[in-house]
Design a protein around this motif. Structure first.
Motif, PDB file in Angstrom:
ATOM      1  N   GLU A   1      70.792  28.761  59.355  1.00  0.00           N
ATOM      2  CA  GLU A   1      70.002  29.920  59.772  1.00  0.00           C
ATOM      3  C   GLU A   1      70.885  31.163  59.720  1.00  0.00           C
ATOM      4  O   GLU A   1      72.045  31.139  60.134  1.00  0.00           O
TER       5      GLU A   1
ATOM      6  N   ARG B   1      68.938  20.604  53.154  1.00  0.00           N
ATOM      7  CA  ARG B   1      68.111  21.203  54.205  1.00  0.00           C
ATOM      8  C   ARG B   1      68.392  22.689  54.216  1.00  0.00           C
ATOM      9  O   ARG B   1      69.543  23.115  54.265  1.00  0.00           O
TER      10      ARG B   1
ATOM     11  N   ASP C   1      67.720  26.109  56.325  1.00  0.00           N
ATOM     12  CA  ASP C   1      67.298  26.783  57.551  1.00  0.00           C
ATOM     13  C   ASP C   1      67.393  28.295  57.374  1.00  0.00           C
ATOM     14  O   ASP C   1      66.880  29.049  58.187  1.00  0.00           O
TER      15      ASP C   1
ATOM     16  N   SER D   1      62.946  24.214  56.468  1.00  0.00           N
ATOM     17  CA  SER D   1      62.568  24.212  57.879  1.00  0.00           C
ATOM     18  C   SER D   1      61.676  25.401  58.249  1.00  0.00           C
ATOM     19  O   SER D   1      61.457  26.316  57.450  1.00  0.00           O
TER      20      SER D   1
END
Length: 142
Positions: free
Chosen positions: A16, A31, A33, A53
């Motif tokens: 993130e 993945r 984010d 996500s």
């Protein structure tokens, strides 16, 4: 068990607050984010998994075997195996998939195309008499 293929490990994480610009190729699992401004493509022919996500955003083409989306994708999506659209998924672009699981709340602004539809023969309707064949795309109700 029950015919399920073992998923590859997720070896890469885009955290993130991270923004990546350019094409991103990965093997096994990824993945996201953060945000990717460019295509995200599984580079191997082997089974792959991509997780986008809830807070993630991808602006570009997405292509992988198993794709799980709960964030935003602006661009086409291609899933060679299973496409899972979770409740906060938002896709602006055409979607091609082998199989699809879509939760209530997920949104797609584009066309859905199952991959197997490309292989299907044209629909032929049986008739009671030996009259002319019916073209289902142009047939009209009597």
């Amino acid at each position: 068990m029950f015919g399920k293929t073992k998923q590859p490990p997720i070896r890469t994480l885009i955290g993130e607050g991270t923004v990546i610009t350019g094409e991103l190729r990965f093997a096994d699992g990824l993945r996201i984010d953060g945000e990717v401004q460019g295509d995200v493509i599984a580079s191997s022919e082997a089974y792959s998994i991509l997780v986008i996500s809830e807070k993630a955003k991808v602006v570009g083409k997405v292509k992988a075997g198993h794709v799980i989306i709960n964030g935003t994708v602006i661009g086409p999506v291609l899933s060679d195996q299973l496409l899972e659209l979770q409740p906060k998924a938002s896709i602006v672009g055409d979607v091609r998939y082998e199989s699809l699981e879509m939760h209530q709340g997920a949104r797609i602004d584009g066309e859905l195309h199952p991959l197997k539809a490309d292989e299907k023969a044209p629909l032929k309707l049986a008739t009671a008499n030996a009259g002319p064949a019916i073209n289902p795309t142009t047939a009209q109700a009597a």
